[in-house]
Design a protein around this motif. Structure first.
Motif, mmCIF file in Angstrom:
data_model
loop_
_atom_site.group_PDB
_atom_site.id
_atom_site.type_symbol
_atom_site.label_atom_id
_atom_site.label_comp_id
_atom_site.label_asym_id
_atom_site.label_seq_id
_atom_site.Cartn_x
_atom_site.Cartn_y
_atom_site.Cartn_z
ATOM 1 N N GLN A 1 -3.023 -2.465 -22.518
ATOM 2 C CA GLN A 1 -2.384 -3.730 -22.184
ATOM 3 C C GLN A 1 -2.417 -3.896 -20.666
ATOM 4 N N ILE A 2 -1.968 -5.044 -20.228
ATOM 5 C CA ILE A 2 -1.964 -5.341 -18.800
ATOM 6 C C ILE A 2 -1.030 -4.385 -18.067
ATOM 7 N N GLY A 3 -1.478 -3.928 -16.892
ATOM 8 C CA GLY A 3 -0.657 -3.068 -16.050
ATOM 9 C C GLY A 3 -0.484 -3.639 -14.655
ATOM 10 N N LEU A 4 0.265 -2.926 -13.850
ATOM 11 C CA LEU A 4 0.639 -3.440 -12.518
ATOM 12 C C LEU A 4 -0.111 -2.760 -11.386
ATOM 13 N N GLY A 5 -1.092 -1.916 -11.711
ATOM 14 C CA GLY A 5 -1.907 -1.349 -10.655
ATOM 15 C C GLY A 5 -1.701 0.139 -10.476
ATOM 16 N N ALA A 6 -2.204 0.659 -9.373
ATOM 17 C CA ALA A 6 -2.201 2.098 -9.101
ATOM 18 C C ALA A 6 -0.811 2.606 -8.701
ATOM 19 N N LYS A 7 -0.598 3.900 -8.975
ATOM 20 C CA LYS A 7 0.669 4.531 -8.630
ATOM 21 C C LYS A 7 0.404 5.953 -8.105
ATOM 22 N N LYS A 8 1.293 6.430 -7.266
ATOM 23 C CA LYS A 8 1.215 7.827 -6.829
ATOM 24 C C LYS A 8 1.456 8.727 -8.028
ATOM 25 N N ALA A 9 0.667 9.791 -8.116
ATOM 26 C CA ALA A 9 0.806 10.714 -9.244
ATOM 27 C C ALA A 9 1.802 11.816 -8.903
ATOM 28 N N LYS B 1 -6.439 -2.115 2.610
ATOM 29 C CA LYS B 1 -7.504 -1.204 3.020
ATOM 30 C C LYS B 1 -8.000 -0.371 1.841
ATOM 31 N N ALA B 2 -7.093 -0.018 0.935
ATOM 32 C CA ALA B 2 -7.517 0.723 -0.260
ATOM 33 C C ALA B 2 -8.492 -0.108 -1.081
ATOM 34 N N SER B 3 -8.228 -1.400 -1.226
ATOM 35 C CA SER B 3 -9.136 -2.284 -1.953
ATOM 36 C C SER B 3 -10.466 -2.411 -1.208
ATOM 37 N N PHE B 4 -10.395 -2.549 0.104
ATOM 38 C CA PHE B 4 -11.593 -2.660 0.941
ATOM 39 C C PHE B 4 -12.491 -1.429 0.785
ATOM 40 N N LEU B 5 -11.896 -0.241 0.853
ATOM 41 C CA LEU B 5 -12.678 0.992 0.719
ATOM 42 C C LEU B 5 -13.186 1.178 -0.709
ATOM 43 N N SER B 6 -12.347 0.847 -1.685
ATOM 44 C CA SER B 6 -12.758 0.965 -3.086
ATOM 45 C C SER B 6 -14.011 0.141 -3.350
ATOM 46 N N ARG B 7 -14.056 -1.058 -2.781
ATOM 47 C CA ARG B 7 -15.205 -1.943 -2.961
ATOM 48 C C ARG B 7 -16.497 -1.290 -2.507
ATOM 49 N N LEU B 8 -16.415 -0.470 -1.463
ATOM 50 C CA LEU B 8 -17.614 0.172 -0.926
ATOM 51 C C LEU B 8 -18.092 1.328 -1.807
ATOM 52 N N GLY B 9 -17.242 1.748 -2.749
ATOM 53 C CA GLY B 9 -17.664 2.736 -3.736
ATOM 54 C C GLY B 9 -18.150 2.082 -5.008
ATOM 55 N N SER B 10 -17.409 1.065 -5.451
ATOM 56 C CA SER B 10 -17.750 0.297 -6.649
ATOM 57 C C SER B 10 -17.084 -1.062 -6.506
ATOM 58 N N GLY B 11 -17.875 -2.119 -6.589
ATOM 59 C CA GLY B 11 -17.327 -3.453 -6.345
ATOM 60 C C GLY B 11 -16.096 -3.751 -7.178
ATOM 61 N N SER B 12 -16.156 -3.474 -8.485
ATOM 62 C CA SER B 12 -15.020 -3.792 -9.355
ATOM 63 C C SER B 12 -13.799 -2.942 -9.050
ATOM 64 N N ALA B 13 -13.980 -1.809 -8.363
ATOM 65 C CA ALA B 13 -12.835 -0.958 -8.000
ATOM 66 C C ALA B 13 -11.872 -1.680 -7.072
ATOM 67 N N SER B 14 -12.358 -2.675 -6.339
ATOM 68 C CA SER B 14 -11.483 -3.441 -5.443
ATOM 69 C C SER B 14 -10.393 -4.169 -6.212
ATOM 70 N N ARG B 15 -10.599 -4.359 -7.531
ATOM 71 C CA ARG B 15 -9.633 -5.088 -8.347
ATOM 72 C C ARG B 15 -8.659 -4.158 -9.071
ATOM 73 N N SER B 16 -8.738 -2.840 -8.823
ATOM 74 C CA SER B 16 -7.904 -1.885 -9.558
ATOM 75 C C SER B 16 -6.657 -1.442 -8.795
ATOM 76 N N ILE B 17 -6.503 -1.842 -7.555
ATOM 77 C CA ILE B 17 -5.385 -1.355 -6.743
ATOM 78 C C ILE B 17 -4.065 -1.982 -7.186
ATOM 79 N N GLU B 18 -4.092 -3.268 -7.504
ATOM 80 C CA GLU B 18 -2.873 -3.980 -7.852
ATOM 81 C C GLU B 18 -3.024 -4.620 -9.233
ATOM 82 N N GLY B 19 -2.030 -5.397 -9.647
ATOM 83 C CA GLY B 19 -2.067 -6.050 -10.933
ATOM 84 C C GLY B 19 -0.958 -7.082 -11.009
ATOM 85 N N PRO B 20 -0.845 -7.805 -12.109
ATOM 86 C CA PRO B 20 -1.643 -7.700 -13.322
ATOM 87 C C PRO B 20 -2.950 -8.499 -13.288
#
Length: 360
Positions: A352-360, A156-175
């Motif tokens: 470098q490559i990372g593994l995605g978003a984390k709680k701050a 759902k985080a990826s789904f909502l991110s996409r509605l703000g910025s398409g490429s944001a849907s790819r920032s939730i996870e990784g690598p």
């Protein structure tokens, strides 16, 4: 999976106030997303490396309103400074996601955000920024509905991110994250980005990305305008077909660790993106003379050194220099010796490559 899957049922908990924080990275597309349909649906699938150091940290403080506000109640701060001129963009985002997060009208939100990279540096801050905000909002929803599972949370985080910025849907996870329906990638969807589900050779798990800041000025053309120029573009259909073909080729390349073929696709994708802009109406040249000089020097160094350094570009003048970690020492020296001179004020960012978003 449909949009209906993300419309919540009645919440089970009542919360009057709270605060949550997330760090979300930017990403760099290997196969480029360029062109979209209504509802932030991509015209072609894409795949990206999730970055590690280039990220946005967003804190969301929320408090219950005495009565719902259909216009949404929020303030936004960047690097500690109130930014009212950002409010229309956030309001539009809230409008798009309201039916998926109906609690938005019931709280006042204070959004505090900061980037680990320089402002206007050409890094995709919309990807990191919108995904960080979406994650904070989903965290609030998880408090209202504690039964939400981790897998659905990320989707759902990826789904909502996409509605703000398409490429944001790819920032939730990784690598590696793939977004957009593709016939040979199981689970691929236009609605969300997914972790690349197939075998990936060890060499691609530790890739490096040095971002050369050729031009830190405001974009000549916004991403939204650029995407819109793909409507009625004379080469649009061929470009969309090319993206599908390149993703299919990458499936073998990722599994086998074929760096030569990887380079061919990544550099071709970057130049094709810019070719689309140069052949649209109106047309734009987004590269600068120093961009071309850097590209030519990368080609010459790769031939001379027999390393696997390559470049990719977003819709701008800055250059992402990609290379395997095993060649880091030699290529870092090459960047310092030959490429930094072509960066604005000598600025570049090592990532470098990372593994995605984390709680701050």
């Amino acid at each position: 999976m449909t949009e209906q899957d993300f419309i919540p049922k009645a919440y089970t908990e009542l919360i009057s106030n709270g605060k949550t924080s997330w760090k979300s990275p930017s990403n760099i597309a290997l196969v480029k997303y360029w062109g979209k349909r209504k509802g932030q649906i991509p015209a072609n699938p894409s795949i990206s490396f999730t970055l590690d150091n280039c990220k946005t940290t967003t804190s969301l403080t929320f408090s219950k309103l005495t009565e719902p506000n259909s216009n949404f109640s929020f303030d936004i701060f960047l690097e500690g400074n109130k930014k009212d001129h950002f409010k229309p963009k956030i309001a539009t985002f809230f409008e798009r996601i309201y039916k998926y997060l109906p609690f938005l009208s019931e709280y006042h939100f204070t959004i505090e955000t900061s980037n680990s990279f320089p402002h206007s540096s050409g890094i995709a801050s919309s990807a990191s920024g919108m995904s960080a905000l979406a994650l904070c909002l989903i965290e609030v929803e998880k408090q209202l509905n504690p039964e939400m599972g981790d897998e659905f949370f990320a989707r759902k985080a990826s789904f909502l991110s996409r509605l703000g910025s398409g490429s944001a849907s790819r920032s939730i996870e990784g690598p590696l994250v793939q977004w957009g329906e593709h016939a040979s990638i199981q689970g691929s969807s236009d609605l969300v980005g997914i972790k690349y589900p197939y075998q990936v050779h060890e060499v691609f798990r530790t890739y490096c990305d040095s971002i050369l800041l050729v031009d830190k000025g405001q974009k000549q053309v916004s991403s939204t305008v650029g995407h819109d120029l793909m409507h009625n573009h004379p080469f649009a259909e061929q470009r969309f077909e090319q993206a599908h073909e390149n993703l299919s080729k990458l499936k073998v390349i990722f599994a086998e660790g074929d760096l030569r073929e990887f380079i061919k696709i990544v550099e071709s994708e970057a130049l094709t993106l810019h070719a689309m802009m140069m052949t649209s109406h109106p047309y734009f040249i987004l590269m600068k003379p120093n961009t071309l000089e850097i590209i030519n020097r990368i080609w010459a160094f790769r031939e001379q050194s027999k390393t696997h350094v390559c470049f990719t570009l977003d819709a701008g003048a800055n250059v992402h220099v990609l290379y395997p970690e095993s060649e880091k020492t030699e290529i870092d020296q090459f960047i310092k010796n030959e490429l930094v001179a072509y960066c604005e004020n000598g600025q570049y960012i090592c990532d470098q490559i990372g593994l995605g978003a984390k709680k701050a």
